[in-house]
Motif scaffolding. Structure first.
Motif, PDB file in Angstrom:
ATOM      1  N   ALA A  51       4.882 102.916  89.423  1.00 44.35           N
ATOM      2  CA  ALA A  51       6.367 102.558  89.551  1.00 44.35           C
ATOM      3  C   ALA A  51       6.246 100.670  89.874  1.00 44.35           C
ATOM      4  O   ALA A  51       5.397 100.404  90.160  1.00 44.35           O
ATOM      5  N   GLN A  54      12.290  97.842  87.991  1.00 46.90           N
ATOM      6  CA  GLN A  54      13.116  97.858  86.728  1.00 46.90           C
ATOM      7  C   GLN A  54      14.630  97.417  86.782  1.00 46.90           C
ATOM      8  O   GLN A  54      15.082  97.072  87.762  1.00 46.90           O
ATOM      9  N   TYR A  63      18.291 111.926  83.562  1.00 48.45           N
ATOM     10  CA  TYR A  63      17.176 111.573  82.937  1.00 48.45           C
ATOM     11  C   TYR A  63      16.243 112.698  82.801  1.00 48.45           C
ATOM     12  O   TYR A  63      16.256 113.714  83.595  1.00 48.45           O
ATOM     13  N   LEU A  65      12.686 113.612  81.712  1.00 50.11           N
ATOM     14  CA  LEU A  65      11.338 112.965  81.835  1.00 50.11           C
ATOM     15  C   LEU A  65      10.309 113.625  81.163  1.00 50.11           C
ATOM     16  O   LEU A  65      10.110 114.840  81.996  1.00 50.11           O
ATOM     17  N   THR A 157      16.412  99.573  89.657  1.00 45.13           N
ATOM     18  CA  THR A 157      15.687 100.968  89.703  1.00 45.13           C
ATOM     19  C   THR A 157      14.228 100.955  89.898  1.00 45.13           C
ATOM     20  O   THR A 157      13.426  99.809  89.550  1.00 45.13           O
ATOM     21  N   GLY A 159      10.688 102.441  88.335  1.00 39.73           N
ATOM     22  CA  GLY A 159      10.325 103.281  87.389  1.00 39.73           C
ATOM     23  C   GLY A 159       8.901 102.736  86.625  1.00 39.73           C
ATOM     24  O   GLY A 159       8.559 101.592  86.984  1.00 39.73           O
ATOM     25  N   HIS A 160       8.703 103.316  85.640  1.00 40.04           N
ATOM     26  CA  HIS A 160       7.515 102.793  84.658  1.00 40.04           C
ATOM     27  C   HIS A 160       7.970 102.563  83.327  1.00 40.04           C
ATOM     28  O   HIS A 160       8.617 103.321  82.695  1.00 40.04           O
ATOM     29  N   SER A 189      10.549 104.872  78.688  1.00 42.06           N
ATOM     30  CA  SER A 189      10.418 104.413  80.096  1.00 42.06           C
ATOM     31  C   SER A 189      10.512 105.759  80.930  1.00 42.06           C
ATOM     32  O   SER A 189      11.230 106.612  80.427  1.00 42.06           O
ATOM     33  N   TRP A 190       9.827 105.880  82.037  1.00 41.43           N
ATOM     34  CA  TRP A 190      10.118 107.007  82.938  1.00 41.43           C
ATOM     35  C   TRP A 190      10.690 106.289  84.272  1.00 41.43           C
ATOM     36  O   TRP A 190      10.310 105.474  84.806  1.00 41.43           O
ATOM     37  N   TYR A 191      11.854 106.931  84.765  1.00 42.60           N
ATOM     38  CA  TYR A 191      12.706 106.345  85.954  1.00 42.60           C
ATOM     39  C   TYR A 191      12.359 107.406  86.897  1.00 42.60           C
ATOM     40  O   TYR A 191      12.392 108.553  86.768  1.00 42.60           O
ATOM     41  N   TRP A 192      12.276 106.853  88.159  1.00 39.99           N
ATOM     42  CA  TRP A 192      12.347 107.558  89.419  1.00 39.99           C
ATOM     43  C   TRP A 192      11.122 108.548  89.573  1.00 39.99           C
ATOM     44  O   TRP A 192      10.881 108.493  90.691  1.00 39.99           O
ATOM     45  N   ASP A 194       7.408 109.477  89.952  1.00 37.58           N
ATOM     46  CA  ASP A 194       6.202 108.525  89.779  1.00 37.58           C
ATOM     47  C   ASP A 194       5.043 109.572  89.870  1.00 37.58           C
ATOM     48  O   ASP A 194       3.850 108.964  89.919  1.00 37.58           O
TER      49      ASP A 194
END
Length: 408
Positions: A51, A54, A63, A65, A157, A159-160, A189-192, A194
């Protein structure tokens, strides 16, 4: 059905996810206990995405994912991060299921995750949280879908940013739904989320790859899992004699070993993104191009001192350490003779210093025989720095699987 996920594998994974009712103790707190000593099982990371900070995200948002597991196992659990947030964030509901296509899940696969026995959890700024283990099994190389409903999000946030994978978002709480109807907002993107881990035999371990945009998959095909760690994961699954089965991708595009910028410096994020991942028996260090090509005056001694610190910390944690040479980048807009001189000196040190338990020579494998300062054209993703799918596969194929093991 997505390519690479056999029909029998889907059926078996769904059946396994459904085979045991979800049971969690309210006394489990936020970090579920490891198996009892001598039980012969432990948790191993099966997927990860480091992460970074963001932009601010809207509150009251769901989300969905999509991630790919590496090692299979039981008792799946997820790690949620608020490492870069300035305020607490609440995950009002969380589910794990299997992808059918797009945002649609395989019917009957979506199951609620809990945190200390509760269906929701609030994570303070700067912290992470583990879910309770989810009874049942998940197969290796599964297209796992984690759905989160996030409330009260304020400010930045965690994330990635560059996932190379399409995930989905929706206003309101749709985490429990298996249909794709509400999930109308695709995102890359990926949020939260990891990390994901599973319980497996103590004879099985994972490798964590510390890297930059090349490891992150830039210039590989989106939604095809063709980053070089993905190719490595498939090789490890097919290898009957390798105890290393899990792969955690700890690459961040633009990341440096020594300085913050795109993500915290590797030296700063190493504990959270690598050593804190369960079941990691090997650390693979493949960074440095962003340090030396940015015209910041970084020297060979500077960069190799950073490598030595990473190796010492990994060894102190009881893991093997593999180092990889820095690949050619002539033709990239930041290329210059001074940076190339540092790269050559750094690679000579990586090959001969003996600091690493093993060395993978990505430079030699991917460079042109006609210009050793440039990528082989057939591997060039087009910008003379990032390899394409063929280059990514060549990198993974260059890793001797025995090099991922040592006797520590």
């Amino acid at each position: 059905m997505r390519a690479g996920f056999p029909r029998r594998g889907v059926a078996a994974a769904v059946a396994a996810l459904l085979c045991v009712p979800l049971v969690a103790s309210a006394a489990q707190a936020h970090t579920p206990p490891e198996p009892a000593a001598g039980a012969g099982r432990h948790f191993a990371v099966t997927w990860a995405a480091s992460a970074d900070r963001q932009g601010a995200g809207p509150a009251e948002r769901s989300y969905r994912l999509v991630v790919r597991t590496s090692v299979g196992g039981a008792a799946l659990r997820i790690r949620l991060t608020n490492a870069f947030g300035d305020h607490p964030v609440t995950f009002a509901s969380a589910y794990a299921g299997l992808q059918r296509q797009g945002a649609e899940l395989i019917r009957g696969s979506n199951r609620r995750l809990t945190f200390g026995g509760q269906p929701s959890v609030t994570v303070p700024a700067g912290e992470t949280v583990l879910s309770d283990p989810l009874p049942g099994k998940v197969a290796a190389q599964s297209d796992l879908v984690v759905s989160l409903y996030v409330t009260g999000a304020q400010g930045p946030t965690s994330g990635h940013g560059m996932a190379m994978q399409t995930s989905y978002a929706a206003a309101g709480d749709h985490a429990a739904e298996e249909a794709a109807t509400s999930w109308t907002d695709p995102m890359t993107s990926w949020y939260w989320l990891d990390a994901v881990s599973v319980q497996t035999s103590t004879a099985i371990s994972s490798v964590a790859v510390l890297g930059d945009s090349i490891t992150d998959g830039w210039a590989s095909s989106t939604d095809r899992n063709r980053r070089w760690p993905d190719y490595l994961s498939r090789r490890l699954q097919a290898a009957t004699d390798s105890p290393v089965k899990g792969v955690a991708n700890a690459g961040i595009s633009g990341n440096k070993v020594l300085a913050d910028g795109a993500g915290e410096a590797a030296l700063r994020r190493f504990d959270r993104d690598v050593l804190a991942q369960p079941g990691v028996g090997t650390v693979f260090v493949f960074e440095g191009i962003n340090d030396l090509k940015a015209h910041t005056g970084v020297t060979v001694d500077d960069l190799t001192t950073g490598y030595r610190q990473l190796a010492d910390r990994a060894h102190a944690a009881g893991t093997c350490v593999v180092g990889a040479t820095v690949m050619a980048y002539k033709g990239w807009y930041e290329y210059d003779v001074a940076g190339e001189t540092v790269r050559q000196g750094v690679n000579d040190w990586i090959r001969h210093s003996g600091v690493f338990d093993a060395v993978v020579d990505f430079d030699t494998i991917t460079r042109s025989p006609y210009d050793r300062q440039a990528l082989l054209p057939v591997f060039d993703g087009g910008d003379h720095l990032h390899p394409n799918d063929k280059g990514m596969q060549a990198m993974a194929d260059a890793v001797a699987l025995a090099a991922l093991r040592c006797h520590r």
